[in-house]
Enzyme design. Structure first.
Site, PDB file in Angstrom:
ATOM      1  N   GLU A 133      -1.868  -1.471  -5.867  1.00  0.00           N
ATOM      2  CA  GLU A 133      -2.987  -0.720  -6.408  1.00  0.00           C
ATOM      3  C   GLU A 133      -2.501   0.039  -7.629  1.00  0.00           C
ATOM      4  O   GLU A 133      -1.434   0.633  -7.597  1.00  0.00           O
ATOM      5  CB  GLU A 133      -3.491   0.287  -5.366  1.00  0.00           C
ATOM      6  CG  GLU A 133      -4.649  -0.233  -4.565  1.00  0.00           C
ATOM      7  CD  GLU A 133      -5.137   0.793  -3.573  1.00  0.00           C
ATOM      8  OE1 GLU A 133      -6.338   0.953  -3.458  1.00  0.00           O
ATOM      9  OE2 GLU A 133      -4.298   1.417  -2.907  1.00  0.00           O
TER      10      GLU A 133
ATOM     11  N   ASP B  14       0.852  -1.183   0.000  1.00  0.00           N
ATOM     12  CA  ASP B  14       0.000   0.000   0.000  1.00  0.00           C
ATOM     13  C   ASP B  14       0.883   1.227   0.000  1.00  0.00           C
ATOM     14  O   ASP B  14       1.905   1.263   0.673  1.00  0.00           O
ATOM     15  CB  ASP B  14      -0.903   0.004   1.233  1.00  0.00           C
ATOM     16  CG  ASP B  14      -1.846   1.192   1.215  1.00  0.00           C
ATOM     17  OD1 ASP B  14      -2.474   1.413   0.169  1.00  0.00           O
ATOM     18  OD2 ASP B  14      -1.950   1.886   2.230  1.00  0.00           O
TER      19      ASP B  14
ATOM     20  N   CYS C  34     -16.915  -5.767  13.613  1.00  0.00           N
ATOM     21  CA  CYS C  34     -16.249  -6.842  14.343  1.00  0.00           C
ATOM     22  C   CYS C  34     -15.349  -6.327  15.468  1.00  0.00           C
ATOM     23  O   CYS C  34     -14.825  -7.110  16.250  1.00  0.00           O
ATOM     24  CB  CYS C  34     -15.483  -7.748  13.392  1.00  0.00           C
ATOM     25  SG  CYS C  34     -14.026  -6.982  12.683  1.00  0.00           S
TER      26      CYS C  34
ATOM     27  N   CYS D  28     -12.982  -1.371  13.662  1.00  0.00           N
ATOM     28  CA  CYS D  28     -14.113  -1.755  12.814  1.00  0.00           C
ATOM     29  C   CYS D  28     -15.392  -1.729  13.659  1.00  0.00           C
ATOM     30  O   CYS D  28     -15.440  -2.339  14.722  1.00  0.00           O
ATOM     31  CB  CYS D  28     -13.884  -3.135  12.234  1.00  0.00           C
ATOM     32  SG  CYS D  28     -15.304  -3.751  11.337  1.00  0.00           S
TER      33      CYS D  28
ATOM     34  N   ASP E 234      -2.722   1.665   7.079  1.00  0.00           N
ATOM     35  CA  ASP E 234      -1.946   1.214   5.927  1.00  0.00           C
ATOM     36  C   ASP E 234      -1.787  -0.299   5.872  1.00  0.00           C
ATOM     37  O   ASP E 234      -1.847  -0.907   4.809  1.00  0.00           O
ATOM     38  CB  ASP E 234      -0.569   1.888   5.932  1.00  0.00           C
ATOM     39  CG  ASP E 234      -0.662   3.397   5.709  1.00  0.00           C
ATOM     40  OD1 ASP E 234      -1.706   3.840   5.191  1.00  0.00           O
ATOM     41  OD2 ASP E 234       0.293   4.107   6.056  1.00  0.00           O
TER      42      ASP E 234
ATOM     43  N   CYS F  84     -13.641  -8.645   8.579  1.00  0.00           N
ATOM     44  CA  CYS F  84     -15.025  -9.048   8.325  1.00  0.00           C
ATOM     45  C   CYS F  84     -15.567  -8.549   6.989  1.00  0.00           C
ATOM     46  O   CYS F  84     -16.654  -8.939   6.569  1.00  0.00           O
ATOM     47  CB  CYS F  84     -15.927  -8.587   9.462  1.00  0.00           C
ATOM     48  SG  CYS F  84     -16.150  -6.790   9.491  1.00  0.00           S
TER      49      CYS F  84
ATOM     50  N   CYS G 266     -12.746  -3.408   6.062  1.00  0.00           N
ATOM     51  CA  CYS G 266     -12.146  -4.136   7.171  1.00  0.00           C
ATOM     52  C   CYS G 266     -11.624  -5.469   6.645  1.00  0.00           C
ATOM     53  O   CYS G 266     -12.375  -6.243   6.057  1.00  0.00           O
ATOM     54  CB  CYS G 266     -13.187  -4.368   8.272  1.00  0.00           C
ATOM     55  SG  CYS G 266     -12.646  -5.569   9.494  1.00  0.00           S
TER      56      CYS G 266
HETATM   57 ZN   LIG Z   1     -14.542  -5.791  10.763  1.00  0.00          ZN
END
Ligand SMILES: [Zn+2]
Length: 390
Positions: free
Chosen positions: A268, A184, A343, A340, A350, A324, A321
Site C-alpha cells: 500500500e 500489509d 460469508c 465476515c 492483517d 467474498c 473481506c
Molecule cells: Zn466475506
C-alpha cells in the site's frame, strides 16, 4: 544502474578539521541561498534558480568576510545549491514542504563529484586532502566499480560516514519465480505477508529502547549549555543511531528475502506522514520504517528484475473481506480478528489485508489501471483535482 554503498570512516585530525569546515561552508551557502530565494519570492514574486544562486556564490567568495569559502573544495558548495534547487522543485510540485535551513547540531553532508576526489588503488582521496580516507570496508565494492560521486556525512552522534556511488558493472537480474506476495503494515507486527506470516521487530530492539529512555532522562536533568549536557546529548544521539542502524539492517535482510522469493510484491502506498500523526499508529509505523521499506523494495526490484505494485492508499484493504468482497462499515484499530457478516469467514485483520493487497496488485499489474474502489471514489475525485500533473 547506479548503486551506493555507505561506510563508516575515521578522519585524521587534519581531515576532520577540513571536513568540519567544509560542512560549515556548505551549510552557510545553502542557508544564504535559501534566504535569497525566499526573499525574492515573497517580496518580488521572483523565482531565483540554481544559475543565479551559483553566480551569487562566486560573488560571496570574492567578499572579504567570506574568504574562508575559498579554503574548501568548491564542488560541495555548488552541489548544495543543486540540492536546494531539487528541494524547490519538489516543493513546487507539492511533493515536499518548503525547504528548511540547515542546523549545525544535525551534522551535515558534503557531496564530492568526480572532479573533487580521486579513486586510486581502492582508496578515496578528497580534494585538498593528501592522505586517503581511512574507511572501514564493511563490504566490498564490486571489482571494476568506478565511484562517480562520494558523499561525506557527519551524523548527530559525531560519527563520519561516506556513501560511494558507482555504476553496477554486474547484471543482478534474478531468475523469474512464480510466487508473489502482498504486504500489509502491521499494527501488532512490523509487516504481515499474504501467506499469513507475521514479521516482528527483532527482540533486541526493546533493550535499545530501555537504554534510550535512561539516556534521555539523564539528558533532561543536565543544565542547559553545560559540557555534561553536550556529552549526554551525544550519548542519546549515539543510541538513536544504533537503533536506526539495526532497524535498517533488519529491513535490508527482510526486503532482500522478499525479493528473492517473489516475482511481484504489492504494497500500500501509505502516506506515512499522515499516519504518524495518528497516535495509535505512531509507534508501530515510525518504528517499522514503512517508508524506508518501500524505498528499499523499489530500488531492489529494479536491480533484481522484480515488480513492485503500489496500491492506492484509499483502497479499503482491511475492511474488505478477501473471500467474498464484502466491505464492512467500520473496523476499529483494536479489532484484531473479525468474522465476515456475509460469508461468515473468520479473518485475521492483517493477513486479510495483505491478501487483498496482492489480489489488487495482480489486477493492477495486468490492466495497468489505478485501483479506485467504489467506497472511496468521491474522496479520491476531490483529491485528484488539487494534485498537479506530473
Ligand atoms: Zn466475506
Amino acid at each position: 544502474m547506479k548503486k551506493a554503498f555507505s561506510y563508516r570512516f575515521y578522519p585524521t585530525f587534519q581531515q576532520e578539521l577540513l571536513l568540519r569546515r567544509t560542512l560549515g561552508c556548505v551549510r552557510l551557502v545553502y542557508n544564504r541561498a535559501l534566504a535569497v530565494r525566499t526573499e525574492g519570492w515573497y517580496q518580488r514574486q521572483e523565482r531565483i534558480g540554481y544559475a543565479q544562486t551559483n553566480s551569487l556564490l562566486t560573488g560571496w567568495k570574492r567578499q572579504e568576510e567570506f574568504q574562508f569559502l575559498n579554503e574548501v573544495s568548491c564542488v560541495p558548495l555548488q552541489q548544495s545549491l543543486r540540492h536546494l534547487q531539487t528541494a524547490f522543485t519538489h516543493f513546487f510540485a507539492k511533493r515536499a514542504k518548503y525547504p528548511n535551513f540547515k542546523k549545525k547540531r544535525n551534522g551535515g553532508s558534503a557531496e564530492f563529484t568526480r572532479s573533487a576526489f580521486k579513486w586510486k588503488e581502492s582508496q578515496v582521496f578528497l580534494a585538498k586532502c593528501d592522505e586517503p580516507l581511512k574507511i572501514r570496508w564493511s563490504r566490498q565494492l564490486p571489482s571494476g566499480a568506478e565511484p562517480s560521486t562520494v558523499t561525506v556525512r557527519l551524523n548527530r552522534a559525531g560519527q563520519w560516514y561516506i556513501s560511494i556511488r558507482f555504476d553496477e558493472p554486474r547484471n543482478l537480474k534474478l531468475e523469474p519465480v512464480a510466487q508473489s506476495v502482498g504486504l500489509d503494515v502491521g499494527i501488532s507486527s512490523l509487516v504481515t505477508l499474504s501467506t499469513g506470516e507475521k514479521i516482528a521487530n527483532p527482540k533486541h530492539f526493546n533493550r535499545h529502547y530501555k537504554r534510550l529512555r535512561r539516556a534521555q532522562k539523564a539528558l533532561s536533568r543536565k543544565q542547559k549549555g553545560s559540557r555534561n549536557r553536550e556529552k549526554a546529548r551525544l550519548k542519546v544521539a549515539r543510541i538513536h543511531q544504533q537503533i536506526t542502524n539495526s532497524r535498517k539492517d533488519h529491513l535490508h535482510k527482510l526486503t532482500t528475502r522478499l525479493i528473492r522469493e517473489n516475482q511481484t510484491i504489492a504494497v500500500e502506498s501509505l502516506a506515512v506522514k499522515n499516519m504518524v500523526k495518528n497516535p495509535k499508529l505512531a509507534q508501530s509505523i515510525s518504528d517499522a520504517g514503512w517508508g524506508e521499506m518501500v524505498r528499499q523494495l523499489e530500488y531492489k526490484c529494479q536491480w533484481y528484475g522484480r515488480t513492485l505494485v503500489k496500491i492506492d492508499q484509499w483502497f479499503p484493504s482491511s475492511k474488505r473481506c478477501g473471500n467474498c468482497g464484502h466491505i464492512v462499515e467500520r473496523l476499529p484499530l483494536n479489532v484484531r480478528e473479525w468474522d465476515c457478516p456475509v460469508c461468515g469467514i473468520d479473518h485475521d485483520r492483517d493477513v486479510n489485508a495483505a491478501k487483498n493487497i496482492i489480489a489488487v496488485g495482480h489486477t493492477v499489474k495486468v490492466c495497468g489501471a489505478t485501483v479506485r474502489p467504489e467506497e472511496s471514489k468521491s474522496r479520491k475525485a476531490g483529491a485528484m483535482k488539487q494534485k498537479p500533473k506530473s
